[in-house]
Structure formats: C-alpha cells, structure tokens
Design a protein around this motif. Structure first.
Motif, mmCIF file in Angstrom:
data_model
loop_
_atom_site.group_PDB
_atom_site.id
_atom_site.type_symbol
_atom_site.label_atom_id
_atom_site.label_comp_id
_atom_site.label_asym_id
_atom_site.label_seq_id
_atom_site.Cartn_x
_atom_site.Cartn_y
_atom_site.Cartn_z
ATOM 1 N N GLU A 186 0.850 -1.178 0.000
ATOM 2 C CA GLU A 186 0.000 0.000 0.000
ATOM 3 C C GLU A 186 0.902 1.250 0.000
ATOM 4 O OE1 GLU A 186 -3.476 0.103 2.124
ATOM 5 O OE2 GLU A 186 -4.000 -1.899 1.435
ATOM 6 N N LYS A 187 0.285 2.348 -0.368
ATOM 7 C CA LYS A 187 1.025 3.623 -0.372
ATOM 8 C C LYS A 187 1.642 3.873 0.991
ATOM 9 C CE LYS A 187 -2.007 6.576 -1.713
ATOM 10 N NZ LYS A 187 -2.613 7.866 -2.133
ATOM 11 N N ARG A 188 2.807 4.423 0.967
ATOM 12 C CA ARG A 188 3.573 4.825 2.152
ATOM 13 C C ARG A 188 4.199 3.641 2.887
ATOM 14 N NH1 ARG A 188 -0.578 8.338 1.727
ATOM 15 N NH2 ARG A 188 -2.014 7.059 2.931
ATOM 16 N N GLU A 189 3.968 2.443 2.404
ATOM 17 C CA GLU A 189 4.638 1.282 3.006
ATOM 18 C C GLU A 189 6.065 1.171 2.476
ATOM 19 O OE1 GLU A 189 1.475 -2.040 4.424
ATOM 20 O OE2 GLU A 189 2.028 -2.119 2.293
ATOM 21 N N THR A 190 6.784 0.202 3.033
ATOM 22 C CA THR A 190 8.146 -0.069 2.570
ATOM 23 C C THR A 190 8.187 -1.451 1.927
ATOM 24 O OG1 THR A 190 8.801 -1.025 4.684
ATOM 25 C CG2 THR A 190 9.148 1.340 4.401
ATOM 26 N N ALA A 191 9.185 -1.632 1.073
ATOM 27 C CA ALA A 191 9.364 -2.919 0.401
ATOM 28 C C ALA A 191 10.853 -3.217 0.284
ATOM 29 C CB ALA A 191 8.734 -2.896 -0.986
ATOM 30 N N THR A 192 11.185 -4.490 0.365
ATOM 31 C CA THR A 192 12.568 -4.912 0.180
ATOM 32 C C THR A 192 12.617 -6.004 -0.874
ATOM 33 O OG1 THR A 192 13.195 -4.385 2.455
ATOM 34 C CG2 THR A 192 14.597 -5.930 1.258
ATOM 35 N N LEU A 193 13.390 -5.758 -1.916
ATOM 36 C CA LEU A 193 13.560 -6.731 -2.988
ATOM 37 C C LEU A 193 14.962 -7.317 -2.885
ATOM 38 C CD1 LEU A 193 12.058 -4.722 -5.991
ATOM 39 C CD2 LEU A 193 10.887 -5.958 -4.178
ATOM 40 N N LYS A 194 15.045 -8.621 -3.145
ATOM 41 C CA LYS A 194 16.324 -9.298 -3.008
ATOM 42 C C LYS A 194 16.791 -9.856 -4.340
ATOM 43 C CE LYS A 194 15.673 -10.495 1.836
ATOM 44 N NZ LYS A 194 15.753 -11.530 2.877
ATOM 45 N N CYS A 195 18.092 -9.896 -4.489
ATOM 46 C CA CYS A 195 18.707 -10.374 -5.722
ATOM 47 C C CYS A 195 19.923 -11.221 -5.385
ATOM 48 C CB CYS A 195 19.123 -9.190 -6.582
ATOM 49 S SG CYS A 195 20.150 -9.624 -8.000
ATOM 50 N N GLN A 222 11.277 -1.135 -14.633
ATOM 51 C CA GLN A 222 10.587 -1.109 -15.921
ATOM 52 C C GLN A 222 9.104 -0.885 -15.684
ATOM 53 O OE1 GLN A 222 10.646 -4.754 -18.271
ATOM 54 N NE2 GLN A 222 10.555 -3.598 -20.178
ATOM 55 N N GLY A 223 8.644 0.309 -16.030
ATOM 56 C CA GLY A 223 7.229 0.610 -15.928
ATOM 57 C C GLY A 223 6.456 -0.067 -17.041
ATOM 58 N N PRO A 224 5.132 -0.119 -16.934
ATOM 59 C CA PRO A 224 4.298 -0.782 -17.956
ATOM 60 C C PRO A 224 4.554 -0.205 -19.336
ATOM 61 C CG PRO A 224 3.007 -0.204 -16.011
ATOM 62 C CD PRO A 224 4.346 0.447 -15.831
ATOM 63 N N GLY A 225 4.896 -1.075 -20.272
ATOM 64 C CA GLY A 225 5.132 -0.637 -21.642
ATOM 65 C C GLY A 225 6.362 0.236 -21.822
ATOM 66 N N GLN A 226 7.223 0.261 -20.837
ATOM 67 C CA GLN A 226 8.420 1.108 -20.903
ATOM 68 C C GLN A 226 9.691 0.284 -21.066
ATOM 69 O OE1 GLN A 226 8.058 4.557 -20.744
ATOM 70 N NE2 GLN A 226 5.895 3.992 -20.864
ATOM 71 N N LEU A 230 2.163 5.289 -5.792
ATOM 72 C CA LEU A 230 1.496 4.530 -6.848
ATOM 73 C C LEU A 230 2.412 4.367 -8.063
ATOM 74 C CD1 LEU A 230 -2.104 6.049 -6.740
ATOM 75 C CD2 LEU A 230 -1.294 3.922 -5.713
ATOM 76 N N GLY A 231 3.174 5.409 -8.341
ATOM 77 C CA GLY A 231 4.055 5.389 -9.503
ATOM 78 C C GLY A 231 5.233 4.446 -9.385
ATOM 79 N N TYR A 237 23.346 -10.528 -17.086
ATOM 80 C CA TYR A 237 22.360 -11.596 -17.021
ATOM 81 C C TYR A 237 21.247 -11.150 -16.077
ATOM 82 C CZ TYR A 237 25.823 -14.422 -19.372
ATOM 83 O OH TYR A 237 26.716 -14.899 -20.294
ATOM 84 N N PHE A 238 20.039 -11.155 -16.602
ATOM 85 C CA PHE A 238 18.906 -10.617 -15.867
ATOM 86 C C PHE A 238 18.135 -11.715 -15.140
ATOM 87 C CE2 PHE A 238 18.269 -6.137 -17.113
ATOM 88 C CZ PHE A 238 19.293 -6.005 -18.033
ATOM 89 N N GLY A 239 17.607 -11.337 -13.971
ATOM 90 C CA GLY A 239 16.655 -12.181 -13.292
ATOM 91 C C GLY A 239 15.279 -12.019 -13.912
ATOM 92 N N ALA A 240 14.335 -12.806 -13.417
ATOM 93 C CA ALA A 240 12.973 -12.773 -13.963
ATOM 94 C C ALA A 240 12.187 -11.571 -13.470
ATOM 95 C CB ALA A 240 12.236 -14.053 -13.614
ATOM 96 N N GLY A 241 12.717 -10.878 -12.461
ATOM 97 C CA GLY A 241 12.082 -9.651 -12.008
ATOM 98 C C GLY A 241 11.145 -9.827 -10.829
ATOM 99 N N THR A 242 10.902 -8.748 -10.146
ATOM 100 C CA THR A 242 9.881 -8.668 -9.093
ATOM 101 C C THR A 242 8.835 -7.675 -9.560
ATOM 102 O OG1 THR A 242 11.383 -9.159 -7.261
ATOM 103 C CG2 THR A 242 9.364 -7.952 -6.740
ATOM 104 N N ARG A 243 7.606 -8.129 -9.605
ATOM 105 C CA ARG A 243 6.521 -7.216 -9.991
ATOM 106 C C ARG A 243 5.942 -6.604 -8.731
ATOM 107 N NH1 ARG A 243 3.791 -6.051 -14.360
ATOM 108 N NH2 ARG A 243 4.628 -7.804 -15.541
ATOM 109 N N LEU A 244 6.140 -5.303 -8.589
ATOM 110 C CA LEU A 244 5.639 -4.570 -7.425
ATOM 111 C C LEU A 244 4.377 -3.820 -7.801
ATOM 112 C CD1 LEU A 244 5.931 -3.382 -4.532
ATOM 113 C CD2 LEU A 244 7.288 -1.546 -5.569
#
Lengths: 112, 115
Positions: free
Chosen positions: A14-23, A37-41, A83-84, A102-109
C-alpha cells in the motif's frame, strides 16, 4: 546453469509502506545492477554495485536505497511507496567490464 | 548524452519470413551496442553485442546484427522467424560508468509472429 534469482516474484504494498527486494547474482559475478521497468516502458537503470561498493547511480529516487552484501547478494529497499513505483524491478549481474549482463525474472511490485 | 531509437513499436511477420528490427543510436564515442529479448513476464536475455572488430555480429537463436557507423545503426536480423521469437526486443547502447557498462535502452519493438 545457475541464473540470477530474485525474490519475491510478486509483491503488493500500500502507499507509504516499505518494500525490500532481493537479488542473488550468478556465482562469481562481482557486479549487480538494478533496473525499473514501468508498464510498456524500457528498463531504466537505477544503481549498480561492484564488490559491495556502489559503482554507478542512475535514476534512483531518494526514497530508495540499495546495498550489496558480503555474499554478493543485493537488496533494494523502497520506502514511502507511491502509486508510480508500481513496476517490474529487475536485477542483473555480470563480471565487471564483461558487458554481458544476465537478468533475473524480475519482481513485480504493485502499490495500491 | 547517449540515446537509442527503435522506430518500430510493433512488427508483424509470418512464420518463416525474414526479419529486420531497426535501431539507431546517438553517442559521441565508440558505442558498445546490445540487443536484448524479453518474453512476457520474463527478464531480458542478451542476444548479441558489439564492442569492436567485425561489424557483423552473430548471436544466439540465429540472430545477427550489423553495426554501421556511417548510419549510426545496429539493426537486428534473422533469416527465418519462428513462432517462439514473438517477444519484445530492446536495443541498447552501453556507456562505461564506474567500471561497468550501463545500458541505455530503446523503447523496444514488439514482434508479432503469424502462423
């Protein structure tokens, strides 16, 4: 062959929350990159690390931070989510100066 | 600053037909050029790269690209397209940063393959 592992694959916040992505880079790769990578970008470079030190910095917001640990895995910390910020976040790894990332499959946030 | 232009947002070809995806770059120095492919929901996979030497570069999956300095182009080609080639294709120019090449991507070309 081992590839770049990213977790989680999907994340809803949700807005104003925090997130941690791992690689987790490919073994013996010494450089890690983060992209958004934004949608269609096209992917936009955020930041990279070489041997646990920040190497290059791109369009990473001040609300985001990242680090690379002694085992070479990296984490992208995102605070005050907006949101952005909803996007695919890719991690890539390489040997320094090799050019082959070499790219990972990604995290969709998704930020609601 | 460097930039990459992929003029075609979508390309539709029939299976078995030849393919050429266009890429033009802008960069003041010797460019390091890449083509990546991205299948839906997947990460990017490097198809081929050009650093120096032979201007015709062979890549994986039967792709090749030709670097033409006079035209600032690095077009991707494949003589016979397979249905599995349907994906998003990104051209990128790599700029040497703090010891590694940071790619600037084009907006991508979506390849649609008709049976």
């Amino acid at each position: 062959a081992a590839g770049v592992i990213q977790s989680p694959r999907h994340l809803i916040k949700e807005k104003r929350e925090t997130a941690t992505l791992k690689c987790y880079p490919i073994p013996r790769h010494d450089t890690v990159y983060w992209y958004q990578q934004g949608p269609g970008q096209d992917p936009q470079f955020l930041i990279s690390f070489y041997e646990k030190m920040q190497s290059d910095k791109g369009s990473i917001p001040d609300r985001f931070s990242a680090q690379q640990f002694s085992d070479y895995h990296s984490e992208l910390n995102m605070s005050s989510l907006e949101l952005g910020d909803s996007a695919l976040y890719f991690c890539a790894s390489s040997l320094r100066l090799a050019g082959d990332q070499y790219f990972g499959a990604g995290t969709r946030l998704s930020v609601l | 600053a460097q930039s990459v232009t992929q003029p075609d947002i979508h390309i539709t070809v029939s299976e078995g037909a030849s393919l050429e995806l266009r890429c033009n770059y802008s960069y003041g120095a010797t460019p390091y050029l890449f083509w990546y492919v991205q299948s839906p929901g997947q990460g990017l996979q490097l198809l081929l790269k050009y650093f120096s030497g032979d201007t015709l570069v062979q890549g994986i999956k039967g792709f090749e690209a030709e670097f033409k300095r006079s035209q600032s182009s690095f077009n991707l080609r494949k003589p016979s397209v397979h249905w599995s080639d349907a994906a998003e294709y990104f051209c990128a120019v790599g700029v040497l940063g703090g010891g590694s090449y940071i790619p600037t991507f084009g907006r991508g070309t979506s390849l649609i393959v008709h049976p």
